[in-house]
Write a protein that holds these residues in place. Structure first.
Motif, PDB file in Angstrom:
ATOM      1  N   PHE A 108       6.373   7.345 -16.317  1.00 14.42           N
ATOM      2  CA  PHE A 108       6.260   6.292 -17.317  1.00 14.42           C
ATOM      3  C   PHE A 108       5.725   5.045 -16.630  1.00 14.42           C
ATOM      4  N   LEU A 109       4.545   4.604 -17.048  1.00 13.98           N
ATOM      5  CA  LEU A 109       3.870   3.474 -16.422  1.00 13.98           C
ATOM      6  C   LEU A 109       3.713   3.690 -14.911  1.00 13.98           C
ATOM      7  N   GLY A 110       3.467   4.943 -14.550  1.00 16.83           N
ATOM      8  CA  GLY A 110       3.224   5.283 -13.155  1.00 16.83           C
ATOM      9  C   GLY A 110       4.450   5.583 -12.327  1.00 16.83           C
ATOM     10  N   ASP A 111       5.649   5.337 -12.883  1.00 18.33           N
ATOM     11  CA  ASP A 111       6.896   5.587 -12.159  1.00 18.33           C
ATOM     12  C   ASP A 111       7.518   6.911 -12.599  1.00 18.33           C
ATOM     13  N   SER A 112       7.983   7.676 -11.631  1.00 17.71           N
ATOM     14  CA  SER A 112       8.656   8.931 -11.936  1.00 17.71           C
ATOM     15  C   SER A 112       9.990   8.648 -12.628  1.00 17.71           C
ATOM     16  N   VAL A 113      10.255   9.394 -13.705  1.00 21.74           N
ATOM     17  CA  VAL A 113      11.528   9.290 -14.416  1.00 21.74           C
ATOM     18  C   VAL A 113      12.272  10.610 -14.203  1.00 21.74           C
ATOM     19  N   ASP A 114      13.332  10.562 -13.416  1.00 16.75           N
ATOM     20  CA  ASP A 114      14.107  11.759 -13.113  1.00 16.75           C
ATOM     21  C   ASP A 114      15.551  11.363 -12.825  1.00 16.75           C
ATOM     22  N   ARG A 115      16.374  12.331 -12.467  1.00 12.51           N
ATOM     23  CA  ARG A 115      17.792  12.048 -12.218  1.00 12.51           C
ATOM     24  C   ARG A 115      17.973  10.988 -11.132  1.00 12.51           C
ATOM     25  N   LYS A 116      17.152  11.053 -10.113  1.00 11.94           N
ATOM     26  CA  LYS A 116      17.285  10.130  -8.987  1.00 11.94           C
ATOM     27  C   LYS A 116      16.960   8.694  -9.395  1.00 11.94           C
ATOM     28  N   THR A 117      15.823   8.504 -10.062  1.00 11.01           N
ATOM     29  CA  THR A 117      15.430   7.137 -10.428  1.00 11.01           C
ATOM     30  C   THR A 117      16.344   6.568 -11.514  1.00 11.01           C
ATOM     31  N   MET A 118      16.832   7.423 -12.421  1.00  7.95           N
ATOM     32  CA  MET A 118      17.681   6.923 -13.498  1.00  7.95           C
ATOM     33  C   MET A 118      19.090   6.583 -13.026  1.00  7.95           C
ATOM     34  N   LYS A 119      19.409   6.880 -11.781  1.00  4.36           N
ATOM     35  CA  LYS A 119      20.681   6.448 -11.205  1.00  4.36           C
ATOM     36  C   LYS A 119      20.584   5.039 -10.622  1.00  4.36           C
ATOM     37  N   LYS A 120      19.356   4.507 -10.544  1.00  4.56           N
ATOM     38  CA  LYS A 120      19.145   3.160 -10.031  1.00  4.56           C
ATOM     39  C   LYS A 120      19.285   2.165 -11.179  1.00  4.56           C
ATOM     40  N   LYS A 121      20.253   1.287 -11.089  1.00  7.52           N
ATOM     41  CA  LYS A 121      20.596   0.387 -12.188  1.00  7.52           C
ATOM     42  C   LYS A 121      19.421  -0.464 -12.638  1.00  7.52           C
ATOM     43  N   ASP A 122      18.721  -1.082 -11.705  1.00  4.13           N
ATOM     44  CA  ASP A 122      17.602  -1.955 -12.067  1.00  4.13           C
ATOM     45  C   ASP A 122      16.480  -1.180 -12.743  1.00  4.13           C
ATOM     46  N   PHE A 123      16.193   0.020 -12.230  1.00 10.23           N
ATOM     47  CA  PHE A 123      15.136   0.831 -12.837  1.00 10.23           C
ATOM     48  C   PHE A 123      15.522   1.225 -14.259  1.00 10.23           C
ATOM     49  N   THR A 124      16.747   1.699 -14.420  1.00 10.29           N
ATOM     50  CA  THR A 124      17.211   2.158 -15.741  1.00 10.29           C
ATOM     51  C   THR A 124      17.203   1.027 -16.758  1.00 10.29           C
ATOM     52  N   LYS A 125      17.662  -0.148 -16.331  1.00  9.04           N
ATOM     53  CA  LYS A 125      17.689  -1.316 -17.220  1.00  9.04           C
ATOM     54  C   LYS A 125      16.287  -1.681 -17.673  1.00  9.04           C
ATOM     55  N   ASN A 126      15.353  -1.714 -16.761  1.00  6.15           N
ATOM     56  CA  ASN A 126      13.964  -2.047 -17.082  1.00  6.15           C
ATOM     57  C   ASN A 126      13.325  -0.971 -17.956  1.00  6.15           C
ATOM     58  N   PHE A 127      13.618   0.288 -17.651  1.00  2.29           N
ATOM     59  CA  PHE A 127      13.074   1.416 -18.423  1.00  2.29           C
ATOM     60  C   PHE A 127      13.522   1.343 -19.879  1.00  2.29           C
ATOM     61  N   HIS A 128      14.814   1.114 -20.097  1.00  2.00           N
ATOM     62  CA  HIS A 128      15.337   1.108 -21.468  1.00  2.00           C
ATOM     63  C   HIS A 128      14.920  -0.138 -22.244  1.00  2.00           C
ATOM     64  N   ARG A 129      14.459  -1.159 -21.554  1.00  2.00           N
ATOM     65  CA  ARG A 129      13.888  -2.315 -22.255  1.00  2.00           C
ATOM     66  C   ARG A 129      12.508  -2.005 -22.799  1.00  2.00           C
ATOM     67  N   LYS A 130      11.826  -1.051 -22.193  1.00  2.00           N
ATOM     68  CA  LYS A 130      10.430  -0.778 -22.544  1.00  2.00           C
ATOM     69  C   LYS A 130      10.248   0.365 -23.540  1.00  2.00           C
ATOM     70  N   ILE A 131      11.314   1.136 -23.765  1.00  2.00           N
ATOM     71  CA  ILE A 131      11.186   2.281 -24.667  1.00  2.00           C
ATOM     72  C   ILE A 131      12.441   2.403 -25.519  1.00  2.00           C
ATOM     73  N   GLY A 132      12.245   2.515 -26.837  1.00  2.00           N
ATOM     74  CA  GLY A 132      13.363   2.621 -27.761  1.00  2.00           C
ATOM     75  C   GLY A 132      13.358   3.964 -28.467  1.00  2.00           C
ATOM     76  N   PHE A 133      14.544   4.459 -28.812  1.00  2.00           N
ATOM     77  CA  PHE A 133      14.683   5.782 -29.422  1.00  2.00           C
ATOM     78  C   PHE A 133      15.529   5.682 -30.681  1.00  2.00           C
ATOM     79  N   ILE A 134      14.995   6.210 -31.789  1.00  2.89           N
ATOM     80  CA  ILE A 134      15.728   6.301 -33.044  1.00  2.89           C
ATOM     81  C   ILE A 134      16.067   7.762 -33.276  1.00  2.89           C
ATOM     82  N   PHE A 135      17.349   8.099 -33.218  1.00  3.93           N
ATOM     83  CA  PHE A 135      17.782   9.472 -33.422  1.00  3.93           C
ATOM     84  C   PHE A 135      17.595   9.900 -34.873  1.00  3.93           C
TER      85      PHE A 135
END
Length: 242
Positions: free
Chosen positions: A61-88
């Motif tokens: 996503f935007l050149g950054d790998s999205v996987d279990r490892k990166t999503m455990k990083k608080k700053d990465f996860t916070k920034n990621f969820h600001r950029k993409i929204g999900f409606i169930f």
């Protein structure tokens, strides 16, 4: 913007949900995900939102790998969820606060915004979605259409680059369907990328430029102009889509 390469997803019982998926979605695109029930559309949306991870393959996503490892990083996860929204598909599973106002404000509060900024942004979203009159109501007391608007508002409050939706028109009355259709068109015109799983072809007409079609065995079988695919009735019938 979204680059998925040779991605497959298997459940714990080794049943597949996605097989060898290759997708590239550019900024500002409007993309419909279509296919028969159980073909993998919802699973793909969860992958795109970092809720589940491919058994094999890559998601960038935007050149950054999205996987279990990166999503455990608080700053990465916070920034990621600001950029993409999900409606169930079922908006009720997303709503847990004591009022509509608090529901929409929740994301900004989690991000640490000041209260005056939160108030202004929430008021803007309430007005945009025409739900100012229900801002103090409990979410579980709302109609299906109202719940859907609140769930969308909770995603839009962070001004994401991408909005993903899973069957957003399911169970809604015609008026609510038309409101959401026109809203998605306006959001896309403003530059937001829209990715939506849908089978309600009548009401979504005019939203999408592109369609990605999944087969019942969880593979992509067609990727092209939405209008061309929807008008190919024989193809849709042969693949149990209509």
């Amino acid at each position: 913007m979204i680059d998925i390469r040779n991605l497959s997803f298997y459940y714990d019982n080794e049943e597949s949900a996605l097989l060898d998926i290759d997708i590239n979605i550019k900024k500002g695109e409007s993309v419909a995900l279509i296919g028969p029930n159980g073909c993998g559309k919802s699973t793909l949306l969860k992958v795109i939102n970092g809720l589940v991870f491919g058994t094999k393959g890559d998601y960038l996503f935007l050149g950054d790998s999205v996987d279990r490892k990166t999503m455990k990083k608080k700053d990465f996860t916070k920034n990621f969820h600001r950029k993409i929204g999900f409606i169930f598909q079922d908006s009720s599973v997303q709503l847990f606060c004591t009022s509509v106002y608090e529901e929409i404000a929740f994301g900004l509060k989690q991000m640490g915004y000041e209260e005056n900024i939160i108030k202004d942004r929430v008021c803007d979203i309430l007005k945009f979605l025409d739900i100012e009159h229900i801002k103090n109501k409990k979410p579980y007391h709302l109609s299906g259409g109202e719940k859907k608007k609140v769930a969308i508002g909770a995603a839009l409050i962070l001004n994401p680059l991408v909005l993903t939706l899973d069957e957003p028109l399911n169970g809604l009355d015609p008026k609510s369907k038309m409101f959401i259709k026109n809203m998605l068109i306006d959001l896309n015109k403003s530059g937001k990328t829209i990715i939506c799983a849908t089978h309600d072809f009548h009401y979504v007409d005019g939203i999408f430029e592109r369609a990605i079609v999944f087969s019942k065995d969880h593979k992509i079988i067609r990727d092209g102009k939405y209008k061309d695919i929807i008008e190919d009735k024989e193809f849709l019938k042969n693949n149990n889509i209509i």
